[in-house]
Design an enzyme around this catalytic site. Sequence first.
Site, PDB file in Angstrom:
ATOM      1  N   LYS A  23       0.835  -1.211   0.000  1.00  0.00           N
ATOM      2  CA  LYS A  23       0.000   0.000   0.000  1.00  0.00           C
ATOM      3  C   LYS A  23       0.870   1.260   0.000  1.00  0.00           C
ATOM      4  CE  LYS A  23      -2.913   0.685   3.618  1.00  0.00           C
ATOM      5  NZ  LYS A  23      -2.883   2.014   4.257  1.00  0.00           N
ATOM      6  N   ARG A  60      -8.923  12.099  12.437  1.00  0.00           N
ATOM      7  CA  ARG A  60      -7.509  11.790  12.718  1.00  0.00           C
ATOM      8  C   ARG A  60      -6.667  13.065  12.745  1.00  0.00           C
ATOM      9  NH1 ARG A  60      -5.782   6.766   9.106  1.00  0.00           N
ATOM     10  NH2 ARG A  60      -3.930   6.934  10.406  1.00  0.00           N
ATOM     11  N   GLN A 100       4.619   9.125   7.501  1.00  0.00           N
ATOM     12  CA  GLN A 100       3.707  10.020   6.768  1.00  0.00           C
ATOM     13  C   GLN A 100       4.124  11.470   6.951  1.00  0.00           C
ATOM     14  OE1 GLN A 100      -0.282   8.945   7.961  1.00  0.00           O
ATOM     15  NE2 GLN A 100      -0.233   7.077   6.734  1.00  0.00           N
ATOM     16  N   ASP A 149       1.865  -1.158  11.727  1.00  0.00           N
ATOM     17  CA  ASP A 149       0.550  -1.603  11.243  1.00  0.00           C
ATOM     18  C   ASP A 149       0.229  -3.044  11.642  1.00  0.00           C
ATOM     19  OD1 ASP A 149      -0.002   0.839  10.126  1.00  0.00           O
ATOM     20  OD2 ASP A 149       0.830   0.313   8.169  1.00  0.00           O
ATOM     21  N   ARG A 159      -6.674   1.519  17.902  1.00  0.00           N
ATOM     22  CA  ARG A 159      -6.424   0.073  17.782  1.00  0.00           C
ATOM     23  C   ARG A 159      -6.137  -0.602  19.120  1.00  0.00           C
ATOM     24  NH1 ARG A 159      -3.372   0.069  11.888  1.00  0.00           N
ATOM     25  NH2 ARG A 159      -5.341   0.089  10.737  1.00  0.00           N
TER      26      ARG A 159
HETATM   27  C1  S3P Z   1       2.341   4.765   6.371  1.00  0.00           C
HETATM   28  C2  S3P Z   1       2.902   5.073   7.584  1.00  0.00           C
HETATM   29  C3  S3P Z   1       2.332   4.661   8.871  1.00  0.00           C
HETATM   30  C4  S3P Z   1       1.340   3.510   8.697  1.00  0.00           C
HETATM   31  C5  S3P Z   1       0.387   3.743   7.562  1.00  0.00           C
HETATM   32  C6  S3P Z   1       1.146   3.894   6.254  1.00  0.00           C
HETATM   33  C7  S3P Z   1       2.951   5.268   5.136  1.00  0.00           C
HETATM   34  O1  S3P Z   1       1.645   5.748   9.447  1.00  0.00           O
HETATM   35  O2  S3P Z   1       0.626   3.322   9.896  1.00  0.00           O
HETATM   36  O3  S3P Z   1      -0.508   2.652   7.429  1.00  0.00           O
HETATM   37  O4  S3P Z   1       2.630   4.776   4.043  1.00  0.00           O
HETATM   38  O5  S3P Z   1       3.778   6.178   5.262  1.00  0.00           O
HETATM   39  P1  S3P Z   1       2.414   6.826  10.372  1.00  0.00           P
HETATM   40  O6  S3P Z   1       3.381   7.517   9.537  1.00  0.00           O
HETATM   41  O7  S3P Z   1       1.328   7.758  10.849  1.00  0.00           O
HETATM   42  O8  S3P Z   1       3.011   6.033  11.498  1.00  0.00           O
END
Ligand code: S3P
Length: 436
Positions: free
Chosen positions: A23, A124, A171, A317, A348
Amino acid sequence: MPEQFIVNPSDSISGITHVPGDKSISHRSLILLSISEGVGNITGLLESDDCLATLEIFKMLGVVINRNKDNSYTVHGKGLYGLLKPKNKLNCGNSGTSMRLLCGLLSAQNFSSELIGDDSLSSRPMERISSPLTLMGANIKTSSKGTSPIIIKPSKKISAIEYKMPIDSAQIKSSIILASLYARDNTSIIENISTRDHTENIINFLGGNIENNNNMVTVNPRNALLSKDIDVPGDISSAMFIIVGCLISKNSKITLKNIGLNKLRIGGLEILKMMGAEIEISNLKNYGPEQVGDINVKSSKLNGIKIPSNYIASAIDEFPIIFIAASLAEGKTILRNAEELRHKESDRLYAMSEGLKKCKIENKLYHDGIDITGGKISGAVIDSFSDHRIAMSFAIAGLVSKGTMTIMNTENVSTSFPDFFKLTKDIGLNIDRRVI
Ligand code: S3P
Protein backbone atom coordinates in the site's frame (compact mmCIF):
# COMPACT_ATOMS: atom_id res chain seq x y z
CA MET A 1 -23.20 -1.84 2.07
CA PRO A 2 -22.59 -3.25 5.57
CA GLU A 3 -20.85 -6.57 5.38
CA GLN A 4 -19.87 -9.28 7.88
CA PHE A 5 -17.34 -12.10 7.93
CA ILE A 6 -18.38 -15.35 9.55
CA VAL A 7 -15.44 -17.61 10.33
CA ASN A 8 -15.48 -21.14 11.72
CA PRO A 9 -12.41 -23.09 12.84
CA SER A 10 -10.35 -25.01 10.23
CA ASP A 11 -8.07 -28.03 10.72
CA SER A 12 -5.14 -26.42 8.95
CA ILE A 13 -4.18 -23.94 6.23
CA SER A 14 -1.61 -24.45 3.49
CA GLY A 15 -0.46 -23.24 0.10
CA ILE A 16 1.90 -21.14 -1.93
CA THR A 17 0.44 -17.72 -2.56
CA HIS A 18 0.97 -14.04 -3.35
CA VAL A 19 -0.58 -11.07 -1.59
CA PRO A 20 -1.51 -7.81 -3.36
CA GLY A 21 0.92 -4.92 -3.81
CA ASP A 22 2.32 -2.85 -0.98
CA LYS A 23 0.00 0.00 0.00
CA SER A 24 2.70 2.51 0.97
CA ILE A 25 4.73 1.88 -2.17
CA SER A 26 1.62 2.02 -4.39
CA HIS A 27 0.67 5.48 -3.07
CA ARG A 28 4.21 6.76 -3.51
CA SER A 29 4.59 5.29 -7.02
CA LEU A 30 1.46 7.15 -8.15
CA ILE A 31 2.47 10.40 -6.46
CA LEU A 32 6.09 10.44 -7.60
CA LEU A 33 5.50 9.32 -11.18
CA SER A 34 2.81 12.00 -11.47
CA ILE A 35 5.42 14.70 -10.72
CA SER A 36 8.21 13.11 -12.78
CA GLU A 37 9.13 13.93 -16.37
CA GLY A 38 8.12 11.27 -18.89
CA VAL A 39 6.07 8.11 -18.82
CA GLY A 40 6.36 5.35 -16.22
CA ASN A 41 4.60 2.01 -15.77
CA ILE A 42 3.58 0.60 -12.42
CA THR A 43 3.14 -3.17 -12.14
CA GLY A 44 1.57 -4.75 -9.08
CA LEU A 45 -0.15 -1.54 -7.98
CA LEU A 46 -2.50 -2.25 -5.07
CA GLU A 47 -6.02 -1.71 -6.43
CA SER A 48 -7.51 -0.97 -3.03
CA ASP A 49 -9.89 1.86 -2.11
CA ASP A 50 -7.04 3.83 -0.48
CA CYS A 51 -4.69 3.69 -3.47
CA LEU A 52 -7.52 4.28 -5.93
CA ALA A 53 -8.35 7.45 -3.95
CA THR A 54 -4.79 8.68 -4.61
CA LEU A 55 -5.10 7.70 -8.27
CA GLU A 56 -8.39 9.59 -8.71
CA ILE A 57 -6.90 12.67 -7.04
CA PHE A 58 -4.00 12.78 -9.50
CA LYS A 59 -6.45 12.47 -12.39
CA MET A 60 -8.23 15.51 -10.89
CA LEU A 61 -4.85 17.26 -10.83
CA GLY A 62 -4.56 16.75 -14.57
CA VAL A 63 -2.38 13.63 -14.71
CA VAL A 64 -3.24 11.04 -17.36
CA ILE A 65 -3.14 7.57 -15.80
CA ASN A 66 -4.23 4.52 -17.82
CA ARG A 67 -4.92 0.98 -16.69
CA ASN A 68 -3.47 -1.50 -19.19
CA LYS A 69 -4.74 -4.95 -20.23
CA ASP A 70 -2.06 -6.64 -18.09
CA ASN A 71 -3.34 -4.71 -15.02
CA SER A 72 -0.31 -2.41 -14.99
CA TYR A 73 -0.81 1.35 -14.92
CA THR A 74 0.85 3.95 -17.11
CA VAL A 75 1.40 7.35 -15.54
CA HIS A 76 2.10 10.32 -17.85
CA GLY A 77 4.17 12.52 -15.54
CA LYS A 78 3.53 16.27 -15.50
CA GLY A 79 6.86 17.24 -13.92
CA LEU A 80 7.24 19.10 -10.63
CA TYR A 81 5.40 22.19 -11.89
CA GLY A 82 2.76 20.71 -14.22
CA LEU A 83 -0.13 19.76 -11.91
CA LEU A 84 -3.39 21.60 -12.56
CA LYS A 85 -5.85 23.23 -10.16
CA PRO A 86 -8.58 20.66 -9.34
CA LYS A 87 -12.20 21.59 -10.06
CA ASN A 88 -13.51 19.86 -6.91
CA LYS A 89 -12.49 18.92 -3.37
CA LEU A 90 -9.97 16.09 -3.27
CA ASN A 91 -11.49 13.10 -1.47
CA CYS A 92 -8.98 10.88 0.33
CA GLY A 93 -11.69 8.50 1.62
CA ASN A 94 -10.26 6.47 4.51
CA SER A 95 -6.63 7.01 3.52
CA GLY A 96 -4.36 8.85 5.96
CA THR A 97 -1.38 8.28 3.66
CA SER A 98 -3.10 10.04 0.74
CA MET A 99 -4.12 13.02 2.87
CA ARG A 100 -0.85 13.50 4.72
CA LEU A 101 1.48 13.04 1.77
CA LEU A 102 -0.66 15.23 -0.47
CA CYS A 103 -0.61 18.06 2.09
CA GLY A 104 3.15 18.30 1.53
CA LEU A 105 2.93 18.19 -2.24
CA LEU A 106 -0.05 20.54 -2.59
CA SER A 107 1.44 23.12 -0.21
CA ALA A 108 4.09 23.79 -2.85
CA GLN A 109 1.70 24.29 -5.80
CA ASN A 110 0.58 27.62 -7.24
CA PHE A 111 -3.13 26.77 -6.86
CA SER A 112 -5.57 26.22 -3.98
CA SER A 113 -6.98 22.85 -3.00
CA GLU A 114 -9.12 21.26 -0.32
CA LEU A 115 -8.62 17.76 1.07
CA ILE A 116 -11.51 15.84 2.65
CA GLY A 117 -12.00 12.30 3.96
CA ASP A 118 -14.53 9.90 5.44
CA ASP A 119 -15.68 10.06 9.10
CA SER A 120 -12.71 8.07 10.40
CA LEU A 121 -10.12 10.11 8.47
CA SER A 122 -11.89 13.35 9.44
CA SER A 123 -11.23 12.59 13.09
CA ARG A 124 -7.51 11.79 12.72
CA PRO A 125 -4.84 14.30 13.77
CA MET A 126 -3.55 16.55 10.96
CA GLU A 127 -1.77 19.29 12.91
CA ARG A 128 1.24 17.02 12.98
CA ILE A 129 1.38 17.70 9.23
CA SER A 130 0.23 21.33 9.03
CA SER A 131 2.68 22.45 11.70
CA PRO A 132 6.00 21.50 9.98
CA LEU A 133 4.57 22.60 6.62
CA THR A 134 3.65 25.99 8.12
CA LEU A 135 7.26 26.29 9.32
CA MET A 136 8.28 25.80 5.69
CA GLY A 137 6.07 28.71 4.65
CA ALA A 138 3.02 26.74 3.54
CA ASN A 139 -0.45 28.30 3.71
CA ILE A 140 -2.33 25.31 5.13
CA LYS A 141 -5.29 25.25 7.52
CA THR A 142 -6.91 22.35 9.33
CA SER A 143 -10.29 22.58 11.07
CA SER A 144 -10.30 24.14 14.55
CA LYS A 145 -10.01 20.58 15.93
CA GLY A 146 -6.78 20.04 13.98
CA THR A 147 -8.47 17.65 11.56
CA SER A 148 -9.60 17.67 7.93
CA PRO A 149 -11.05 19.32 5.89
CA ILE A 150 -7.71 20.85 5.05
CA ILE A 151 -7.54 24.01 2.98
CA ILE A 152 -4.30 24.77 1.17
CA LYS A 153 -3.60 28.06 -0.61
CA PRO A 154 -0.54 29.01 -2.65
CA SER A 155 2.26 30.40 -0.51
CA LYS A 156 4.92 32.92 -1.54
CA LYS A 157 7.69 30.43 -1.09
CA ILE A 158 8.44 26.99 0.36
CA SER A 159 11.67 27.17 2.35
CA ALA A 160 13.96 24.43 3.56
CA ILE A 161 13.86 23.56 7.28
CA GLU A 162 15.67 21.46 9.81
CA TYR A 163 12.96 19.49 11.59
CA LYS A 164 13.23 17.19 14.56
CA MET A 165 10.37 14.71 14.35
CA PRO A 166 8.16 14.80 17.47
CA ILE A 167 6.54 11.45 16.52
CA ASP A 168 7.94 8.43 14.65
CA SER A 169 5.91 8.77 11.46
CA ALA A 170 6.76 8.05 7.84
CA GLN A 171 3.71 10.02 6.77
CA ILE A 172 4.97 13.22 8.41
CA LYS A 173 8.48 12.64 7.08
CA SER A 174 7.18 11.98 3.55
CA SER A 175 4.94 15.04 3.60
CA ILE A 176 7.92 17.25 4.49
CA ILE A 177 10.08 15.53 1.86
CA LEU A 178 7.49 16.18 -0.87
CA ALA A 179 7.29 19.88 0.04
CA SER A 180 11.06 20.17 0.27
CA LEU A 181 11.45 19.06 -3.37
CA TYR A 182 10.24 22.62 -4.09
CA ALA A 183 12.64 24.45 -1.72
CA ARG A 184 15.90 26.05 -2.83
CA ASP A 185 18.08 24.69 -0.04
CA ASN A 186 18.54 21.33 1.67
CA THR A 187 15.93 20.21 4.19
CA SER A 188 16.99 17.97 7.08
CA ILE A 189 14.60 15.75 9.02
CA ILE A 190 15.89 14.19 12.21
CA GLU A 191 14.17 10.99 13.22
CA ASN A 192 14.22 9.47 16.66
CA ILE A 193 13.85 6.00 15.13
CA SER A 194 13.97 5.42 11.38
CA THR A 195 10.56 4.94 9.80
CA ARG A 196 9.74 3.35 6.43
CA ASP A 197 11.87 4.97 3.72
CA HIS A 198 9.91 4.17 0.55
CA THR A 199 9.55 7.86 -0.35
CA GLU A 200 13.31 8.35 -0.17
CA ASN A 201 13.99 5.11 -2.09
CA ILE A 202 11.64 5.95 -4.96
CA ILE A 203 12.83 9.57 -5.21
CA ASN A 204 16.44 8.36 -5.45
CA PHE A 205 15.39 5.70 -7.98
CA LEU A 206 13.90 8.50 -10.12
CA GLY A 207 17.12 10.52 -10.03
CA GLY A 208 16.56 12.56 -6.86
CA ASN A 209 19.06 12.97 -4.07
CA ILE A 210 18.09 12.10 -0.51
CA GLU A 211 20.67 10.95 1.98
CA ASN A 212 20.29 9.29 5.36
CA ASN A 213 23.08 9.58 7.91
CA ASN A 214 22.45 8.40 11.46
CA ASN A 215 18.70 9.09 11.34
CA MET A 216 19.13 12.47 9.66
CA VAL A 217 17.34 12.51 6.31
CA THR A 218 18.65 15.26 4.01
CA VAL A 219 16.72 16.25 0.90
CA ASN A 220 18.83 17.91 -1.80
CA PRO A 221 16.24 19.42 -4.14
CA ARG A 222 16.64 18.63 -7.83
CA ASN A 223 15.12 20.36 -10.84
CA ALA A 224 13.36 17.23 -12.00
CA LEU A 225 12.58 13.61 -11.29
CA LEU A 226 12.75 11.29 -14.30
CA SER A 227 10.05 8.65 -14.82
CA LYS A 228 10.98 4.96 -14.67
CA ASP A 229 8.98 1.76 -14.44
CA ILE A 230 8.19 0.66 -10.89
CA ASP A 231 7.34 -2.89 -9.72
CA VAL A 232 5.42 -2.92 -6.46
CA PRO A 233 6.32 -5.81 -4.11
CA GLY A 234 3.71 -7.80 -2.16
CA ASP A 235 2.60 -6.03 1.01
CA ILE A 236 4.28 -7.39 4.17
CA SER A 237 1.46 -5.84 6.22
CA SER A 238 -1.11 -7.96 4.35
CA ALA A 239 1.17 -11.02 4.43
CA MET A 240 1.28 -10.79 8.22
CA PHE A 241 -2.36 -11.92 8.51
CA ILE A 242 -1.61 -15.13 6.60
CA ILE A 243 1.65 -15.64 8.50
CA VAL A 244 -0.04 -15.44 11.90
CA GLY A 245 -2.92 -17.63 10.64
CA CYS A 246 -0.36 -20.30 9.74
CA LEU A 247 1.57 -19.98 13.01
CA ILE A 248 -1.50 -20.45 15.23
CA SER A 249 -3.07 -23.32 13.20
CA LYS A 250 -2.00 -26.95 13.58
CA ASN A 251 -0.15 -28.81 10.77
CA SER A 252 0.04 -25.71 8.57
CA LYS A 253 2.64 -24.57 6.11
CA ILE A 254 2.50 -21.51 3.85
CA THR A 255 4.85 -19.83 1.39
CA LEU A 256 4.21 -16.20 0.48
CA LYS A 257 5.95 -15.16 -2.73
CA ASN A 258 7.61 -11.88 -3.64
CA ILE A 259 6.93 -9.93 -0.45
CA GLY A 260 8.54 -6.53 0.20
CA LEU A 261 11.19 -6.99 2.90
CA ASN A 262 12.42 -3.43 3.40
CA LYS A 263 14.28 -3.56 6.72
CA LEU A 264 12.14 -0.72 8.10
CA ARG A 265 8.97 -2.77 7.53
CA ILE A 266 9.83 -6.16 8.99
CA GLY A 267 9.55 -5.39 12.70
CA GLY A 268 6.42 -7.55 12.83
CA LEU A 269 8.30 -10.58 11.48
CA GLU A 270 11.09 -10.00 14.00
CA ILE A 271 8.61 -9.77 16.89
CA LEU A 272 6.95 -13.04 15.82
CA LYS A 273 10.37 -14.71 15.61
CA MET A 274 11.13 -13.50 19.17
CA MET A 275 7.88 -15.22 20.19
CA GLY A 276 9.16 -18.49 18.71
CA ALA A 277 7.71 -18.36 15.19
CA GLU A 278 9.34 -20.59 12.59
CA ILE A 279 9.74 -18.16 9.69
CA GLU A 280 12.35 -18.42 6.96
CA ILE A 281 13.14 -16.11 4.06
CA SER A 282 14.24 -17.43 0.67
CA ASN A 283 14.91 -15.93 -2.79
CA LEU A 284 15.90 -12.56 -1.36
CA LYS A 285 16.60 -10.14 -4.22
CA ASN A 286 16.61 -6.47 -5.19
CA TYR A 287 13.42 -5.24 -6.81
CA GLY A 288 13.91 -1.73 -8.21
CA PRO A 289 14.38 0.49 -5.19
CA GLU A 290 13.21 -2.20 -2.74
CA GLN A 291 14.02 -5.79 -1.67
CA VAL A 292 11.71 -8.78 -1.98
CA GLY A 293 11.80 -12.40 -0.88
CA ASP A 294 9.60 -15.41 -0.19
CA ILE A 295 8.41 -16.00 3.36
CA ASN A 296 8.10 -19.62 4.49
CA VAL A 297 6.05 -20.24 7.63
CA LYS A 298 5.13 -23.32 9.70
CA SER A 299 2.76 -23.87 12.64
CA SER A 300 4.72 -22.85 15.73
CA LYS A 301 4.48 -22.79 19.49
CA LEU A 302 4.49 -19.12 20.53
CA ASN A 303 5.56 -17.56 23.82
CA GLY A 304 4.58 -14.19 25.26
CA ILE A 305 7.33 -11.52 25.26
CA LYS A 306 7.94 -7.93 26.25
CA ILE A 307 7.99 -6.22 22.85
CA PRO A 308 11.12 -4.05 22.51
CA SER A 309 10.12 -0.41 21.88
CA ASN A 310 12.65 0.01 19.09
CA TYR A 311 10.61 -2.43 16.97
CA ILE A 312 7.38 -0.41 17.17
CA ALA A 313 7.93 1.89 14.16
CA SER A 314 8.83 -0.97 11.83
CA ALA A 315 5.81 -3.01 12.99
CA ILE A 316 3.33 -0.14 13.41
CA ASP A 317 0.55 -1.60 11.24
CA GLU A 318 1.03 -5.18 12.45
CA PHE A 319 -0.02 -4.85 16.11
CA PRO A 320 -3.66 -5.95 15.71
CA ILE A 321 -2.53 -9.28 14.24
CA ILE A 322 0.43 -9.53 16.66
CA PHE A 323 -2.13 -9.23 19.47
CA ILE A 324 -3.93 -12.27 18.04
CA ALA A 325 -0.62 -14.18 18.06
CA ALA A 326 -0.12 -13.02 21.67
CA SER A 327 -3.61 -14.27 22.60
CA LEU A 328 -2.61 -17.77 21.53
CA ALA A 329 0.92 -17.68 22.98
CA GLU A 330 1.92 -19.12 26.29
CA GLY A 331 2.29 -16.44 28.96
CA LYS A 332 2.02 -12.69 28.85
CA THR A 333 2.89 -10.28 26.02
CA ILE A 334 3.60 -6.71 27.07
CA LEU A 335 3.56 -3.65 24.80
CA ARG A 336 4.26 -0.05 25.89
CA ASN A 337 5.27 3.23 24.16
CA ALA A 338 2.76 2.55 21.41
CA GLU A 339 0.25 5.39 21.96
CA GLU A 340 0.30 6.01 18.19
CA LEU A 341 -1.92 2.94 17.81
CA ARG A 342 -4.73 5.07 19.22
CA HIS A 343 -4.55 7.34 16.11
CA LYS A 344 -4.90 4.80 13.30
CA GLU A 345 -8.07 4.01 11.32
CA SER A 346 -9.52 3.26 14.78
CA ASP A 347 -8.10 3.42 18.31
CA ARG A 348 -6.42 0.07 17.78
CA LEU A 349 -5.47 -0.48 21.43
CA TYR A 350 -9.08 -0.02 22.52
CA ALA A 351 -10.64 -1.87 19.57
CA MET A 352 -8.40 -4.92 20.07
CA SER A 353 -8.84 -4.91 23.84
CA GLU A 354 -12.65 -4.85 23.49
CA GLY A 355 -12.63 -7.62 20.87
CA LEU A 356 -10.25 -9.82 22.87
CA LYS A 357 -12.39 -9.40 26.00
CA LYS A 358 -15.37 -10.72 24.02
CA CYS A 359 -13.21 -13.69 22.99
CA LYS A 360 -12.42 -14.28 26.71
CA ILE A 361 -8.75 -13.35 26.35
CA GLU A 362 -7.47 -11.62 29.48
CA ASN A 363 -5.93 -8.24 28.73
CA LYS A 364 -5.20 -4.95 30.46
CA LEU A 365 -5.19 -1.69 28.57
CA TYR A 366 -2.72 1.18 29.24
CA HIS A 367 -2.69 4.63 27.63
CA ASP A 368 0.29 3.57 25.51
CA GLY A 369 0.01 -0.20 25.36
CA ILE A 370 -1.56 -3.43 26.49
CA ASP A 371 -0.79 -6.66 28.40
CA ILE A 372 -2.27 -9.79 26.85
CA THR A 373 -2.27 -13.17 28.58
CA GLY A 374 -2.43 -16.07 26.13
CA GLY A 375 -5.28 -18.57 26.46
CA LYS A 376 -8.07 -20.21 24.48
CA ILE A 377 -9.92 -17.90 22.13
CA SER A 378 -13.74 -18.13 22.11
CA GLY A 379 -15.89 -17.26 19.13
CA ALA A 380 -17.72 -13.94 19.55
CA VAL A 381 -19.45 -11.16 17.67
CA ILE A 382 -16.74 -8.57 17.10
CA ASP A 383 -17.03 -4.87 16.30
CA SER A 384 -14.31 -4.06 13.76
CA PHE A 385 -14.77 -0.32 14.46
CA SER A 386 -14.78 -0.15 10.61
CA ASP A 387 -11.00 -0.69 10.70
CA HIS A 388 -9.66 -3.08 8.04
CA ARG A 389 -6.84 -4.43 10.21
CA ILE A 390 -9.10 -5.11 13.21
CA ALA A 391 -11.54 -6.98 10.94
CA MET A 392 -8.85 -9.13 9.31
CA SER A 393 -7.17 -9.87 12.67
CA PHE A 394 -10.34 -11.33 14.20
CA ALA A 395 -11.12 -13.23 10.99
CA ILE A 396 -7.73 -14.94 11.39
CA ALA A 397 -8.44 -15.61 15.08
CA GLY A 398 -11.56 -17.48 13.89
CA LEU A 399 -9.26 -20.19 12.49
CA VAL A 400 -8.74 -21.54 16.01
CA SER A 401 -11.64 -20.10 18.00
CA LYS A 402 -13.98 -22.24 20.04
CA GLY A 403 -17.20 -21.48 18.16
CA THR A 404 -18.03 -19.09 15.35
CA MET A 405 -16.33 -15.71 15.02
CA THR A 406 -18.58 -13.06 13.46
CA ILE A 407 -16.96 -9.78 12.50
CA MET A 408 -19.19 -6.77 11.87
CA ASN A 409 -18.57 -3.97 9.36
CA THR A 410 -15.87 -5.59 7.28
CA GLU A 411 -16.40 -3.39 4.19
CA ASN A 412 -13.21 -1.45 4.93
CA VAL A 413 -11.06 -4.53 4.31
CA SER A 414 -11.09 -3.30 0.70
CA THR A 415 -9.04 -0.24 1.72
CA SER A 416 -5.89 -2.37 1.94
CA PHE A 417 -6.54 -6.04 1.05
CA PRO A 418 -9.46 -6.37 -1.38
CA ASP A 419 -8.66 -10.06 -2.06
CA PHE A 420 -8.57 -11.04 1.62
CA PHE A 421 -11.80 -13.06 1.50
CA LYS A 422 -10.92 -15.07 -1.62
CA LEU A 423 -7.27 -15.56 -0.78
CA THR A 424 -7.89 -16.76 2.78
CA LYS A 425 -10.67 -19.08 1.58
CA ASP A 426 -8.28 -20.55 -1.02
CA ILE A 427 -5.68 -21.46 1.62
CA GLY A 428 -8.27 -23.13 3.85
CA LEU A 429 -9.95 -20.52 6.04
CA ASN A 430 -13.55 -21.49 6.74
CA ILE A 431 -14.85 -17.98 5.97
CA ASP A 432 -18.18 -16.70 4.68
CA ARG A 433 -19.28 -13.21 3.81
CA ARG A 434 -22.72 -11.74 4.41
CA VAL A 435 -23.94 -8.48 2.97
CA ILE A 436 -26.70 -6.98 5.09
C1 S3P B 1 2.34 4.77 6.37
C2 S3P B 1 2.90 5.07 7.58
C3 S3P B 1 2.33 4.66 8.87
C4 S3P B 1 1.34 3.51 8.70
C5 S3P B 1 0.39 3.74 7.56
C6 S3P B 1 1.15 3.89 6.25
C7 S3P B 1 2.95 5.27 5.14
O1 S3P B 1 1.65 5.75 9.45
O2 S3P B 1 0.63 3.32 9.90
O3 S3P B 1 -0.51 2.65 7.43
O4 S3P B 1 2.63 4.78 4.04
O5 S3P B 1 3.78 6.18 5.26
P1 S3P B 1 2.41 6.83 10.37
O6 S3P B 1 3.38 7.52 9.54
O7 S3P B 1 1.33 7.76 10.85
O8 S3P B 1 3.01 6.03 11.50
